[in-house]
Design a protein around this motif. Structure first.
Motif, PDB file in Angstrom:
ATOM      1  N   PRO A   1     -15.106   0.862   8.350  1.00  0.00           N
ATOM      2  CA  PRO A   1     -14.090   1.805   8.838  1.00  0.00           C
ATOM      3  C   PRO A   1     -12.996   2.009   7.790  1.00  0.00           C
ATOM      4  CG  PRO A   1     -14.567   0.105  10.468  1.00  0.00           C
ATOM      5  CD  PRO A   1     -15.234  -0.323   9.203  1.00  0.00           C
ATOM      6  N   LEU A   2     -12.657   3.241   7.558  1.00  0.00           N
ATOM      7  CA  LEU A   2     -11.665   3.602   6.554  1.00  0.00           C
ATOM      8  C   LEU A   2     -10.583   4.444   7.211  1.00  0.00           C
ATOM      9  CD1 LEU A   2     -10.873   3.579   3.540  1.00  0.00           C
ATOM     10  CD2 LEU A   2     -12.290   5.623   3.244  1.00  0.00           C
ATOM     11  N   GLU A   3      -9.345   3.986   7.112  1.00  0.00           N
ATOM     12  CA  GLU A   3      -8.218   4.702   7.689  1.00  0.00           C
ATOM     13  C   GLU A   3      -7.596   5.608   6.620  1.00  0.00           C
ATOM     14  OE1 GLU A   3      -7.718   4.363  10.813  1.00  0.00           O
ATOM     15  OE2 GLU A   3      -8.837   2.520  11.209  1.00  0.00           O
ATOM     16  N   GLN A   4      -6.864   6.613   7.059  1.00  0.00           N
ATOM     17  CA  GLN A   4      -6.157   7.476   6.126  1.00  0.00           C
ATOM     18  C   GLN A   4      -4.832   7.898   6.736  1.00  0.00           C
ATOM     19  OE1 GLN A   4      -8.184  11.096   4.864  1.00  0.00           O
ATOM     20  NE2 GLN A   4      -7.104  11.021   2.907  1.00  0.00           N
ATOM     21  N   LEU A   5      -3.768   7.767   5.939  1.00  0.00           N
ATOM     22  CA  LEU A   5      -2.481   8.262   6.382  1.00  0.00           C
ATOM     23  C   LEU A   5      -2.554   9.769   6.572  1.00  0.00           C
ATOM     24  CD1 LEU A   5      -0.164   6.330   3.889  1.00  0.00           C
ATOM     25  CD2 LEU A   5      -0.645   5.725   6.272  1.00  0.00           C
ATOM     26  N   ARG A   6      -1.756  10.278   7.480  1.00  0.00           N
ATOM     27  CA  ARG A   6      -1.628  11.718   7.612  1.00  0.00           C
ATOM     28  C   ARG A   6      -0.699  12.237   6.518  1.00  0.00           C
ATOM     29  NH1 ARG A   6       0.213  12.658  13.734  1.00  0.00           N
ATOM     30  NH2 ARG A   6       2.087  11.828  12.729  1.00  0.00           N
ATOM     31  N   LEU A   7      -0.893  13.484   6.150  1.00  0.00           N
ATOM     32  CA  LEU A   7       0.009  14.125   5.210  1.00  0.00           C
ATOM     33  C   LEU A   7       1.441  14.013   5.731  1.00  0.00           C
ATOM     34  CD1 LEU A   7       0.303  15.875   2.647  1.00  0.00           C
ATOM     35  CD2 LEU A   7      -0.015  17.882   4.108  1.00  0.00           C
TER      36      LEU A   7
END
Length: 232
Positions: free
Chosen positions: A173-179
């Motif tokens: 699982p890979l998370e990503q910050l929102r812009l």
């Protein structure tokens, strides 16, 4: 099979089921101070930039985006930034003033939370795959926000060892910050075993240009203090 990639959406804010221990979100800048809690590794401020500023930055010719590093006090930020913004021909006006004000507010927040008078400010134009490897920052603490382009990717602590070992082969699982999210990380210098594992999203060959703000305490790699701060 494609890697599962998900950004925590607004409805996930405040939902403990979506967040690992040591990670939390907040809805205002003051909440970032939770990073000073011993068991906190990452605090994310979910925020939106003014719509006009966000669209102005998106429309900007990439060559007019800044790429700079300064060591400065909050009160000197505008005077230190302006020559760099002039040099890259970023248009002056209300939108540029909003950008400077936002960077200044984040510098003030970082300074207050970390107790540092001087802040190492990097406002970087990114068009390549710099920092694509999963890593922990070799700092005590770092503040990041992305003004344009894809934002920073990170993994929960339970996946950290795998991500560091497997790198591009990592399928967890890979998370990503929102812009425009603001992330306050602890780094590996905070204490043994500390530091959120993260990476910059690869953008080489995509035509995308990122604008990334990174704030740190002064270090051996920092530039000399901006001239007006050198007197203090």
């Amino acid at each position: 099979m494609s890697r599962p990639l998900r950004s925590l959406q607004p409805e996930a804010v405040g939902n403990p089921a979506e967040l690992a221990a040591g990670i939390e979100t907040c809805d205002r800048a003051q909440g970032l101070a939770a990073i000073n809690t011993p068991d906190r590794e990452l605090v994310i401020w979910r925020r939106l930039l003014p719509a006009g500023l966000a669209s102005w930055l998106e429309r900007m010719e990439p060559s007019r985006l800044p790429d700079l590093r300064i060591l400065v006090r909050r009160g000197d930020l505008r005077a230190a930034l302006e020559p760099h913004l002039d040099a890259c021909d970023m248009p002056a006006g209300d939108m540029r003033d909003l950008l400077i004000a936002d960077v200044g507010d984040l510098v003030s927040t970082f300074s207050g939370i970390t107790g540092t008078g001087l802040v190492d400010v990097r406002l970087e134009r990114v068009t390549n795959d710099a920092c694509w490897k999963f890593h922990r920052d070799c700092v005590e603490a770092r503040l990041l926000t992305t003004y344009r382009g894809p934002a920073t990717e990170w993994v929960h602590p339970a996946q950290a060892a795998r991500a560091l070992q497997e790198q591009k082969e990592f399928k967890g699982p890979l998370e990503q910050l929102r812009l425009h999210d603001v992330a306050f990380f602890k780094g590996s210098c905070a204490e043994p075993g500390s530091g959120i594992v993260h990476r910059s999203p690869p953008v080489a060959g995509t035509g995308q240009t990122r604008l990334l703000l990174c704030l740190n305490k002064p270090s051996a790699s920092s530039p000399d203090p901006w001239p007006q701060t050198a007197r203090n």
